[in-house]
Design an enzyme around this catalytic site. Structure first.
Site, PDB file in Angstrom:
ATOM      1  N   HIS A   1      -4.391  -6.681  -5.066  1.00 53.22           N
ATOM      2  CA  HIS A   1      -3.017  -6.238  -4.812  1.00 53.22           C
ATOM      3  C   HIS A   1      -3.002  -4.941  -4.003  1.00 53.22           C
ATOM      4  O   HIS A   1      -3.865  -4.093  -4.154  1.00 53.22           O
ATOM      5  CB  HIS A   1      -2.270  -6.062  -6.135  1.00 53.22           C
ATOM      6  CG  HIS A   1      -2.095  -7.365  -6.853  1.00 53.22           C
ATOM      7  ND1 HIS A   1      -1.902  -7.464  -8.201  1.00 53.22           N
ATOM      8  CD2 HIS A   1      -2.101  -8.625  -6.385  1.00 53.22           C
ATOM      9  CE1 HIS A   1      -1.787  -8.742  -8.533  1.00 53.22           C
ATOM     10  NE2 HIS A   1      -1.920  -9.466  -7.446  1.00 53.22           N
TER      11      HIS A   1
ATOM     12  N   GLU B   1       0.589  -2.020   2.086  1.00 49.52           N
ATOM     13  CA  GLU B   1      -0.078  -1.736   3.355  1.00 49.52           C
ATOM     14  C   GLU B   1       0.929  -1.482   4.472  1.00 49.52           C
ATOM     15  O   GLU B   1       1.937  -2.180   4.576  1.00 49.52           O
ATOM     16  CB  GLU B   1      -0.966  -2.942   3.714  1.00 49.52           C
ATOM     17  CG  GLU B   1      -2.062  -2.626   4.699  1.00 49.52           C
ATOM     18  CD  GLU B   1      -3.159  -3.699   4.704  1.00 49.52           C
ATOM     19  OE1 GLU B   1      -4.238  -3.464   4.133  1.00 49.52           O
ATOM     20  OE2 GLU B   1      -2.921  -4.775   5.292  1.00 49.52           O
TER      21      GLU B   1
ATOM     22  N   SER C   1      -3.403  -9.305   8.779  1.00 48.70           N
ATOM     23  CA  SER C   1      -2.527 -10.214   8.070  1.00 48.70           C
ATOM     24  C   SER C   1      -1.692 -10.951   9.106  1.00 48.70           C
ATOM     25  O   SER C   1      -1.719 -10.595  10.284  1.00 48.70           O
ATOM     26  CB  SER C   1      -1.612  -9.435   7.121  1.00 48.70           C
ATOM     27  OG  SER C   1      -2.373  -8.774   6.140  1.00 48.70           O
TER      28      SER C   1
ATOM     29  N   HIS D   1      -1.965 -18.959   1.627  1.00 50.20           N
ATOM     30  CA  HIS D   1      -1.422 -17.687   1.148  1.00 50.20           C
ATOM     31  C   HIS D   1      -2.281 -16.481   1.517  1.00 50.20           C
ATOM     32  O   HIS D   1      -1.836 -15.357   1.395  1.00 50.20           O
ATOM     33  CB  HIS D   1      -1.188 -17.733  -0.355  1.00 50.20           C
ATOM     34  CG  HIS D   1      -2.405 -17.458  -1.203  1.00 50.20           C
ATOM     35  ND1 HIS D   1      -3.589 -18.123  -1.044  1.00 50.20           N
ATOM     36  CD2 HIS D   1      -2.600 -16.584  -2.222  1.00 50.20           C
ATOM     37  CE1 HIS D   1      -4.458 -17.673  -1.930  1.00 50.20           C
ATOM     38  NE2 HIS D   1      -3.896 -16.737  -2.661  1.00 50.20           N
TER      39      HIS D   1
ATOM     40  N   GLY E   1      -8.670 -15.668   0.878  1.00 54.41           N
ATOM     41  CA  GLY E   1      -9.520 -16.299  -0.142  1.00 54.41           C
ATOM     42  C   GLY E   1     -10.899 -15.650  -0.143  1.00 54.41           C
ATOM     43  O   GLY E   1     -11.470 -15.373   0.915  1.00 54.41           O
TER      44      GLY E   1
END
Lengths: 476, 145
Positions: A203, A206, A380, A399, A402
């Site tokens: 978590h 950013e 991202s 999502h 990984g």
């Protein structure tokens, strides 16, 4: 994963033909390389999910799929309640409604770079992060129940944020039919002073620069401009969600047999939607979704406060808030007819295509923003849901990156302080209470998020809109 | 007391792709539970950094010893989360379906303990409570972090 067991079904789509007790096929969305790198356990888990009663979609795995509990992380499956369909605590996971929220700052990266140390310090001291951290609020029983029912709407009404934030959150910030009465006292106790905390592990909060725009039209519709900075917040329902996961996983493990459900793996623990256990879980799980939405809302408020200290007059608007560990009732096409189904997305993001009436008007022409978190120090992405994805993957996409390496291996390979120093040389500031945590989350311990996102893009389940690169990371 | 050689670690972590497995060994099932709890704490911090100052009582029950093991670890997770504590010493006694335990530890001190990832819960994945060929007890499962 052994490719010989799969049949190529389309661009980056791999089919597992039904065999044994499978009621439906398995379907993996990934490049050949990603499939080959996937653990055999993912195959096994996709097959196991396909055996569950009432499953009415293929048992799917997204490009970032990895070995989970019962369901793979990156697993998607829909169930028809009228055909004995089940709801599974293992199909949602422990961190219920873990998700990503993205805030638009409208501020250029060059302006942020001028104040980035002060901003990093302000954020780190304002947003509680890490194991054992407490929030600024301690809730009484009444307030807890109000939050469980009210979600981000409750947070805004309590002074954390703005009314305009709500339409940019899934379900407009509040899931209906949440039942605080089905949430254990233990779960509530764990949440009493954890509202507005990031948590730990993967978590983060950013600050990211929009480094590349792949789809000008959607980017413009989303308010994403090259060279400007956004804030991404990745966290979930904290101790409350973890405890609900724990409570109901145990209950479902013990009750599944009484409904004649044979579990190939105990972690697939589930109960029929039309059963007391199923209904109680759904009520509790929805309360946890509301808690996650409230949590990200309070953190948004704290983020705005920190920004205001350093850059007076700054205005942070929500792009979107989307969860990736949920079970939701949605209307999808099943065997040619539209039907309400219980869709589990575990480590998978909802990705609705353009025109969906559940989207706010301003986003509807483009489709839903799909927020994909990368690993610390890499990048991202913002993607957008597609028309084709609504059919291919029931409006679902990947999502994140990984993990490719366990925490233990990462700890052996990297030193937290060194990781921070190396990233600092590249202009990225890391603030974290735990250097061991930083080592365990080292960028190299994750898969390449770009490869994952490209697989989603080419298979058509979601399209790339923009690439984001980090400037400041607050790590739990 | 354990009969194993002194140089043998009574607990370990085992591989899981995204998370981590905890495993405890012991000459009794109680001892295996205690040692697995040490493995649980070491997911978060270095055991030697946690002073066993404060005692907390923990109880749980289940007719299935494997479910009881998951309950035991989850009870520790709950106490750590709500009390903001870390534990470094455990004492377990089993009486049929009932588990009575004591855990000793202290309040989390971030500069001192440098805690890394928090454990969200114990899972049924790779869950096993059994004796091996040497009649040694083993208790293990994967924990979600």
């Amino acid at each position: 994963m052994d490719l010989k067991k799969l049949k190529r079904a389309g661009e980056h789509q791999w089919l597992i033909e039904p065999h044994g007790d499978m009621r439906v096929p398995g379907l993996i969305f990934a490049t050949r390389e990603l499939v080959e790198a996937m653990d055999e356990k993912v195959y096994e888990q996709v097959v196991n999910v396909a055996t569950l009663p009432g499953i009415c979609s293929p048992s799917m795995a997204m490009p970032d799929a990895h070995w989970g509990y019962g369901f793979p992380v990156g697993g998607v499956a829909a169930f028809d309640a009228d055909q004995g369909g089940v709801v599974s605590a293992g199909g949602v996971g422990f961190d219920i409604s873990c998700g990503v929220r993205c805030l638009l700052t409208g501020i250029s990266a060059s302006r942020i770079h001028q104040v980035k140390t002060r901003l990093a310090d302000a954020l780190f001291s304002t947003v509680p992060a890490g194991l054992g951290s407490r929030g600024q609020i301690r809730l009484n029983n009444r307030q807890l129940d109000d939050m469980l029912e009210g979600g981000a709407r409750w947070a805004v009404a309590s002074g954390w944020g703005e009314e305009a934030d709500l339409e940019r959150i899934e379900e407009h910030g509040q899931v209906s039919d949440a039942k605080p009465a089905y949430v254990s006292d233990k779960a509530k106790e764990r949440m009493r002073d954890e509202v507005g905390t990031l948590g730990s592990g993967n978590h983060y909060l950013e600050l990211q620069e929009v480094a590349e725009v792949h789809d000008e039209r959607s980017a413009s519709g989303f308010g994403l401009k090259r060279g400007e900075v956004v804030v991404s917040i990745h966290c979930g329902s904290r101790g409350l969600g973890h405890q609900i996961g724990t409570d109901y996983l145990r209950e479902m493990v013990l009750c599944a047999g009484s409904y004649g459900i044979r579990l190939p793996d105990r972690e697939l623990a589930c109960a029929p939607v039309h059963s007391p256990e199923g209904q109680r879980y759904l009520g509790a799980m929805r309360a946890a979704i509301n808690v996650a939405l409230a949590n990200r809302q309070v953190i948004t408020h704290l983020t705005r406060k920190a920004f205001a200290e350093v850059i007076p007059g700054s205005e942070l608007r929500l792009l979107y808030d989307v969860s990736h560990n949920t079970c939701k009732v949605e209307e999808h096409e099943v065997d040619g007819t539209m039907k309400n189904v219980y869709i589990h997305r575990k480590g998978a993001t909802r990705a609705w295509g353009p025109g969906h009436e559940g989207l706010p008007l301003a986003l509807r022409p483009f489709g839903q923003p799909v927020l994909i978190g990368g690993s610390m120090g890499t990048c991202s992405y913002v993607l957008v849901g597609t028309e084709s994805g609504m059919k291919l993957s029931l409006g679902s996409a990947c999502h994140g990156a990984g993990r490719s390496m366990s925490r233990r291996q990462a700890l052996k390979q990297w030193n937290g302080r060194k990781v921070v120093d190396e990233l600092a040389e590249r202009g990225i500031i890391i603030r974290s209470p735990s250097m061991r945590g930083v080592a365990e989350e080292a960028p190299g311990a994750y898969k390449d998020v770009t490869e994952v996102v490209d697989a989603a893009h080419v298979s058509g389940i979601a399209m790339k809109v923009a690439k984001l690169v980090p400037i400041i990371t607050i790590k739990g | 007391m354990t009969n194993r050689p002194a140089n043998e670690t009574p607990w370990e972590h085992f591989h899981h792709e995204a998370d981590i497995g905890v495993r405890g060994y012991g000459s009794t099932v109680e001892e295996a539970f205690e040692n697995a709890a040490l493995a649980l704490t070491s997911v978060m911090t270095d055991l030697s950094l946690v002073d066993p100052q404060t005692e907390v009582a923990i109880e749980c029950s289940s007719p299935d010893v494997e479910v009881l093991f998951v309950d035991w670890l989850n009870a520790i997770v709950y106490e750590m989360d709500t009390r903001r504590m870390l534990f470094s010493r455990f004492s377990v006694s089993l009486n049929g379906e009932l588990l009575h335990a004591k855990a000793w530890g202290e309040t989390i001190d971030v500069p001192k303990h440098k805690p890394a990832v928090e454990v969200k819960g114990a899972t049924f994945t790779e869950l096993k409570v059994a004796t091996d060929d040497d009649d040694r007890w083993l208790a293990q499962c994967v924990v979600d972090v």
